[in-house]
Design an enzyme around this catalytic site. Structure first.
Site, short mmCIF file in Angstrom:
data_model
loop_
_atom_site.label_atom_id
_atom_site.label_comp_id
_atom_site.label_asym_id
_atom_site.label_seq_id
_atom_site.Cartn_x
_atom_site.Cartn_y
_atom_site.Cartn_z
N HIS A 48 0.76 -1.29 -0.02
CA HIS A 48 -0.04 -0.05 0.20
C HIS A 48 0.91 1.56 -0.12
O HIS A 48 0.65 2.32 -0.78
CB HIS A 48 -0.82 0.11 1.20
CG HIS A 48 -1.70 1.27 1.45
ND1 HIS A 48 -2.84 1.73 0.34
CD2 HIS A 48 -1.74 2.27 2.32
CE1 HIS A 48 -3.06 2.95 0.77
NE2 HIS A 48 -2.60 3.21 1.99
N HIS A 72 2.57 7.87 5.20
CA HIS A 72 1.18 8.48 5.63
C HIS A 72 0.43 7.78 6.42
O HIS A 72 -0.44 8.20 7.23
CB HIS A 72 0.72 8.82 4.11
CG HIS A 72 -0.08 7.37 3.80
ND1 HIS A 72 0.46 6.60 2.92
CD2 HIS A 72 -1.28 7.18 3.94
CE1 HIS A 72 -0.47 5.61 2.73
NE2 HIS A 72 -1.36 5.81 3.29
N GLU A 76 -1.29 6.64 12.13
CA GLU A 76 -2.42 5.94 12.66
C GLU A 76 -2.07 4.33 12.74
O GLU A 76 -2.89 3.92 13.66
CB GLU A 76 -3.05 6.12 11.21
CG GLU A 76 -4.37 5.11 11.04
CD GLU A 76 -5.47 6.15 10.98
OE1 GLU A 76 -5.75 7.09 10.23
OE2 GLU A 76 -6.42 6.06 12.05
N ASP A 77 -1.20 3.79 12.06
CA ASP A 77 -0.99 2.39 12.21
C ASP A 77 0.30 1.72 13.06
O ASP A 77 0.48 0.62 13.07
CB ASP A 77 -1.12 1.65 10.87
CG ASP A 77 -2.52 2.04 10.36
OD1 ASP A 77 -3.44 2.05 11.00
OD2 ASP A 77 -2.59 2.01 8.85
N ASP A 139 -3.59 8.22 -1.71
CA ASP A 139 -3.98 6.89 -0.87
C ASP A 139 -5.40 6.57 -1.30
O ASP A 139 -5.55 5.20 -1.32
CB ASP A 139 -3.95 7.73 0.62
CG ASP A 139 -4.74 6.64 1.74
OD1 ASP A 139 -4.23 5.67 1.68
OD2 ASP A 139 -5.41 7.03 2.59
N ASP A 260 -22.74 10.74 -30.37
CA ASP A 260 -21.71 9.73 -30.69
C ASP A 260 -20.72 10.51 -31.50
O ASP A 260 -20.52 10.40 -32.66
CB ASP A 260 -22.50 8.85 -31.61
CG ASP A 260 -21.15 7.79 -31.78
OD1 ASP A 260 -20.33 7.53 -31.09
OD2 ASP A 260 -21.51 7.08 -32.67
MN MN Z 1 -3.35 4.63 3.58
#
Ligand code: MN
Length: 481
Positions: A48, A72, A76-77, A139, A260
């Site tokens: 990711h 990033h 958070e993680d 992201d 078209d």
């Molecule tokens: Mn992310």
């Protein structure tokens, strides 16, 4: 993308710059996320975070933005905090990561009040450093590309709805059309899988049917431009399934009823070449009356520049032609992201660009006056989502206003005082009523009187949030509301 490929990619457009901060961001991120997995089962950082960095590298963004992309999700993680980031990467990158983290924690599907508050927080984060939104959009793009791995259908639907309603319009408003198109089509695919599949098949079939006409047109075009010595390259127009779908929904048309037309882009070197190419096109093919628009002389508010014209080819097919320089093409595709390309120093400022993104800062500023959620949402819908018209002052200064704007909006866009003292307006030298709706190219002169002042019924005529909030404020202060 491996670490080596990442460094190589960065060097390819920034050969002279020291890339050690990027290397350190990679090592730090890989260590911090070690052992974490994505819903797909892939290693979190390598899959990711690297994909986000790669999207930013594809936009040829600066080293701080790409580093922030790698980092990033740290706050958070992982167990690391802002102080750890600051110690290793300094203030700018840390602030960007904090901005992205803040936005990621916002929920946009709760009550009106919360949604509005969250929007405001997002815009404040963006206003501090616009690159924050570039990382966030990268992201979101990767999360949407891999949305099928989320097992909860309700969560997939929520993410796709949020992307379609918030991130895609924001990308559009920032002029990032390639990002906007991808986000829209990925959301469309997850929200209406059957309609998406059918439309893709229909478009493919039609493209195949028209291949012969398009390639004969391109051959002829190549021949005449080459003969006249205009340097150029031809591109096809990108497809956006969702916009076709929306057109069908809005006008209640079937796919067969949608006009078209074939599309070709002529990319040249200079503005003079654009007009030369236009002259050649108009003298070689029959143009359709009223189809010509010059966004080079008068660019759109989101910086878009191009000449648009439509001609009829000998097969009877209608061909839409866009003519632009390489530089305009870059800005049209990447929008504000184009600004940070090829820049090495953080201090280089681009006055022209700053003026161009001024609308964003100004818009955010105006929002501070809005207290009620309804007003905020209303202003988002009119100011962000709508097309713009360009109106000139008698001294040929240009103001860009949302479509549907009236002389009061124009007066308030010049100055609050001019709006407050509005007495009347002349458009193209004739007095007009307060409900007059501008067309691009109008020249407007505002007539003021010192004893004039905002009245309740002005709210019926003012369309922009700026004018409306100012009128409401004045009415409140004078006890008129
Ligand atoms: Mn992310």
């Amino acid at each position: 993308m491996t670490k080596e490929e990442m460094l190589e990619k960065f060097k390819s457009y920034n050969p002279a710059q020291d890339a050690s901060v990027l290397e350190r961001a990679y090592d730090f991120g890989a260590k911090a996320h070690a052992g974490q997995l994505r819903a797909s089962g892939d290693p979190y950082f390598e899959n990711h975070c690297m994909a986000v960095a790669e999207i930013l590298l594809d936009h040829k963004l600066d080293i701080e933005t790409v580093s922030a992309g790698l980092l990033h999700d740290i706050l958070e993680d992982t167990k690391y905090n802002a102080a750890d980031l600051e110690k290793n990467f300094g203030t700018t990158i840390t602030h960007m990561v904090q901005g992205v983290t803040k936005i990621s924690n916002l929920k946009f599907t709760s009550s009106d009040e919360e949604t509005v508050e969250n929007w405001r927080k997002m815009l404040v984060a963006v206003a501090q450093d616009v690159r924050v939104i570039l990382v966030k959009l990268a992201d979101r793009t990767h999360n949407m590309r891999t949305l099928q791995f989320l097992s909860d259908p309700a969560l997939r639907k929520r993410k796709a709805t949020e992307t379609l309603n918030l991130y895609a319009p924001l990308a559009q408003r920032l002029g990032m059309f390639s990002v906007k198109n991808e986000l829209e089509d990925l959301s469309f695919k997850h929200l209406y899988p059957d309609e998406y599949k059918r439309l893709v098949e229909q478009v493919e079939k039609r493209t195949k049917d028209r291949e012969a006409a398009l390639s004969s047109f391109r051959e002829k075009l190549t021949e005449i431009l080459t003969k006249e010595g205009v340097p150029f390259r031809l591109l096809s127009r990108a497809k956006n399934y969702y916009s076709i779908y929306r057109k069908m929904q809005k006008q209640d048309l079937t796919f067969m009823q949608i006009q078209d037309s074939l599309g070709v882009r002529i990319i040249t070197q200079t503005v003079a070449d654009c007009y030369r190419a236009l002259g050649i096109v108009h003298s070689s093919f029959r143009p359709i009356a009223g189809s010509f628009t010059d966004y080079i002389a008068v660019p759109k508010a989101n910086m878009y520049q191009s000449i648009h014209t439509t001609v009829v080819w000998e097969t009877g097919d209608i061909v839409e032609i866009q003519i632009r320089t390489e530089e305009m093409h870059r800005i049209n595709e990447y929008g504000i992201a184009a600004h940070w390309r090829y820049k090495t120093g953080a201090n280089k400022s681009d006055k022209n660009f700053d003026e161009k993104i001024n609308w964003l800062r100004q818009w955010i500023e105006w929002q501070q006056d809005l207290t009620a959620p309804r007003e905020f949402l209303e202003s988002f819908n009119t100011d962000i989502a709508l097309q713009q018209v360009f109106v000139f002052t008698p001294r040929a200064e240009v103001k860009s206003l949302p479509e549907g704007s009236t002389p009061l909006d124009f007066a308030y866009s010049i100055h609050s005082d001019i709006g407050d003292k509005y007495w009347g307006a002349k458009v193209n030298n004739k007095m007009v009523r307060m409900d007059y709706v501008f067309k691009t190219g109008d020249i407007c002169e505002i007539i003021t009187r010192n004893n004039s002042g905002p009245k309740r019924d002005w709210l019926e005529f003012a369309k922009t949030s700026h004018a409306r909030s100012r009128i409401r404020k004045m009415l409140r202060e004078s006890g008129g509301a």
